[in-house]
Design a protein around this motif. Structure first.
Motif, PDB file in Angstrom:
ATOM      1  N   THR A 425      43.968  43.675  45.472  1.00  0.00           N
ATOM      2  CA  THR A 425      44.522  44.508  44.407  1.00  0.00           C
ATOM      3  C   THR A 425      43.598  44.582  43.189  1.00  0.00           C
ATOM      4  O   THR A 425      43.980  45.148  42.162  1.00  0.00           O
ATOM      5  CB  THR A 425      45.903  43.996  43.973  1.00  0.00           C
ATOM      6  N   ARG A 426      42.421  44.012  43.294  1.00  0.00           N
ATOM      7  CA  ARG A 426      41.392  44.158  42.270  1.00  0.00           C
ATOM      8  C   ARG A 426      40.062  44.376  42.959  1.00  0.00           C
ATOM      9  O   ARG A 426      39.844  43.906  44.073  1.00  0.00           O
ATOM     10  CB  ARG A 426      41.289  42.900  41.386  1.00  0.00           C
ATOM     11  N   ALA A 430      35.800  41.948  39.850  1.00  0.00           N
ATOM     12  CA  ALA A 430      36.710  41.730  38.732  1.00  0.00           C
ATOM     13  C   ALA A 430      37.517  40.453  38.989  1.00  0.00           C
ATOM     14  O   ALA A 430      37.916  40.194  40.126  1.00  0.00           O
ATOM     15  CB  ALA A 430      37.660  42.910  38.555  1.00  0.00           C
ATOM     16  N   LEU A 432      40.612  37.862  39.338  1.00  0.00           N
ATOM     17  CA  LEU A 432      41.927  38.116  39.916  1.00  0.00           C
ATOM     18  C   LEU A 432      42.877  36.980  39.556  1.00  0.00           C
ATOM     19  O   LEU A 432      42.551  35.806  39.758  1.00  0.00           O
ATOM     20  CB  LEU A 432      41.808  38.220  41.446  1.00  0.00           C
ATOM     21  N   HIS A 514      39.557  47.803  48.124  1.00  0.00           N
ATOM     22  CA  HIS A 514      40.689  47.778  47.192  1.00  0.00           C
ATOM     23  C   HIS A 514      41.242  49.188  46.950  1.00  0.00           C
ATOM     24  O   HIS A 514      42.407  49.339  46.602  1.00  0.00           O
ATOM     25  CB  HIS A 514      40.282  47.152  45.856  1.00  0.00           C
TER      26      HIS A 514
END
Length: 581
Positions: A425-426, A430, A432, A514
């Motif tokens: 989901t990232r 990035a 998480l 993602h």
């Protein structure tokens, strides 16, 4: 079926016609022409920049090209309107029948809907996890394993020939430390008191390994000098740790095609062969490096080493491959390993590294560029850190591991499906946050639940339809009359389904699985929105006793949604839910 690709072909054909009738000059480069969703959905279903990018080379005003092109496009039966906007963009609104065709294709192709020939069968090696075989996989490895596996699945879906690979780092000093740690557990299994010192690994996960060693060799190594037991215990311990790692990966749904041992490079001439390849190209030399950052000439002893001219391929400094004492640097076997990949005939290499390997990227890319003479690209994907929370507090370390949270801790807590979805989901680069409480919530704010609930809703709907005597199979629904699907909310869901093949290619080109998770959430949102509107607008309810034909059309729409959700979850490595519990 990729409707966006098909409409791009329609635009290309219209441009060819404009060349044929003399409106446009011949020989225009149309590579930059796109057909994509407009930024503002209110402007239409698709937009093309053709007039804007061709105006200058054609020597014409963009709007003049746009108006001529719009007239051509409007003649296509799938195009309801072709409107020129601003200086020369063309916004297209499609006839509902175009979206109906997408639904029929989804039902006909099933989970293969959206598969692409983008990769054209090119051979891709995706190396991921590659953890030292000194203990269980931790949560950082979990994210890398999920990303690497999802990326491999995505590239396979996009038409590449993918090999999933794990590099076993069993050639360095850390495996000697593992052997000494297992030996201590072995002595412990014989009833001796032991102390874990000198950086040995104290985790309880080595207790059964020490006991297994005792069961195999009895007391043969008790009280013996290290020179007698180090090599066999190292091999035994490495095998035991790799068995543990394989089990951990299997619990997460990750299976490798290749496990490549670093140790296999030593004493076999393979490191020498790789370096000879560089030497033949004039890329190795004897030299002395500048002091590292933070070191002054006074506390730096310059020594002549064998260096690789990595600066010729974009690195910041040249890199040593052999120390002054004749031993290899840690970089040398990595060069040999990637040389082996190049020799195996891969067209594209992808390495998934932890965030702490950022400084290693340039030298590795330089090595592959040199070894392959720039023929084989290497992409390195860095995985940022995962922060775990539970009950609003940071999740504590695993007692079993001794110092960190293991992959099994996470999977045992929430299951492999939730683990995998949340890890995607990232974007990989990035950070998480993984909150054990939130990922199990049954709410719209939890993307795992929201997407799974959408799929389960459709499965429940189809069971009810079948009980009511309505067609529920894909074959029957594919042949349904879809003309009843004309409401904006229904068409919005169909449009989102139509984006799936395009999304696969975008995510595949950018190596960003993602994007699939984000898309599935948006698709689920459209389905839930349509479902909920049926509470207030009976005409939008999927099943209506007095409208079997309309119900069948709406069942086809719902089932097409589920087909795409299932395919997308398959790329993420998540099992679609048929009912929520």
């Amino acid at each position: 079926m990729n409707l966006f690709s098909e409409m791009h072909g329609t635009v290309a054909a219209a441009l060819d016609a404009l060349v044929a009738d003399g409106t446009l000059p011949a020989g225009l480069d149309t590579a930059a022409v796109t057909v994509e969703p407009p930024r503002d959905p209110a402007h239409g279903d698709m937009a093309t920049n053709a007039a804007m990018v061709l105006a200058k080379p054609a020597g014409l005003k963009p709007r003049a090209i746009a108006e001529a092109l719009a007239d051509r496009l409007a003649a296509d039966p799938r195009v309801a309107t072709a409107e020129v906007a601003g200086p020369g963009f063309i916004n297209l609104r499609l006839d509902p029948s175009a979206w109906h065709g997408v639904l029929a294709a989804a039902l006909g192709e099933g989970r293969d809907f959206g598969r692409s020939a983008l990769g054209q069968g090119l051979k891709v090696d995706v190396e991921y996890v590659s953890a030292n075989p000194t203990g269980p996989l931790h949560v950082g490895h979990t994210r890398g394993a999920v990303f690497g596996d999802a990326l491999a699945r995505l590239l396979d879906f996009a038409g590449y020939d993918v090999t999933r690979e794990y590099y076993i780092n069993d050639g360095g000093a850390q495996v000697d430390v593992l052997a000494r740690s297992v030996y201590l557990r072995y002595l412990e299994a014989h009833g001796q008191e032991v102390a874990f010192e000198d950086g040995t690994y104290p985790g309880d996960y080595l207790v059964p390994v020490g006991e297994a060693l005792k069961a195999e060799v009895g007391d043969a190594y008790v009280g013996r000098p290290e020179a007698e037991w180090l090599a066999p215990v190292r091999a035994f311990a490495t095998d035991a740790m790799m068995a543990l790692i394989r089990d951990d990966l299997k619990a997460l749904g990750v299976e490798m095609d290749v496990f490549f041992s670093e140790k296999s490079l030593y004493g076999t001439g393979r490191i020498e062969a790789a370096l000879d390849s560089l030497r033949e190209k004039g890329l190795l030399y004897e030299g002395v490096l500048e002091p590292p950052k933070g070191k002054t000439p006074e506390d730096w002893e310059p020594r002549e080493q064998t260096l690789f001219r990595s600066t010729d391929y974009g690195d910041d400094v040249d890199r040593p491959v052999m120390k002054s004492d004749g031993s290899w640097t840690y970089f040398a076997p990595d060069i040999a390993y990637h040389y082996d990949k190049v020799e195996r005939g891969f067209d594209w290499l992808i390495d998934v590294f932890g965030a702490d390997h950022g400084g290693y990227v340039k030298r590795m890319k330089a090595a592959v560029a040199a070894l392959s003479q720039d023929a084989v690209p290497l992409d390195v994907k860095l995985m940022q850190l995962v922060k775990l929370y539970k009950g609003g507090e940071p999740f504590k370390m695993s007692k079993r591991a001794g110092t960190f949270v293991t992959l099994r801790d996470v999977v045992d807590e929430v299951g492999p499906d939730v683990t995998r979805f949340v890890m995607l989901t990232r974007k990989n680069d990035a950070p998480l946050d993984f909150d054990f409480d939130k990922v199990l919530e049954q709410s719209k704010d939890n993307p795992v639940f929201y997407v799974q609930y959408a799929h389960a809703r459709v499965c429940s709907l189809l069971r009810k339809a079948e009980a009511a005597g309505l067609p529920a199979s894909d074959a029957a629904l594919r042949g349904a009359d879809l003309s009843a699907l004309g409401h904006e909310a229904e068409l919005a869901l169909a449009r989102k389904i139509a984006e799936w093949p395009r999304l696969v290619e975008i995510a595949g080109r950018s190596c960003e699985p993602h994007r699939v998770a984000f898309y599935l959430y948006d698709l689920a949102s459209e389905l839930h929105a349509l479902w909920n509107r049926g509470h207030d607008e009976p005409a939008l309810r999927f099943l209506q006793e007095d409208d079997p034909a309309g119900s069948t059309a709406r069942l086809a729409l719902a089932r097409a949604s589920a087909v795409v959700i299932s395919a997308g979850l398959g790329i993420l490595g998540v099992t679609p839910a048929e009912e929520m519990r």
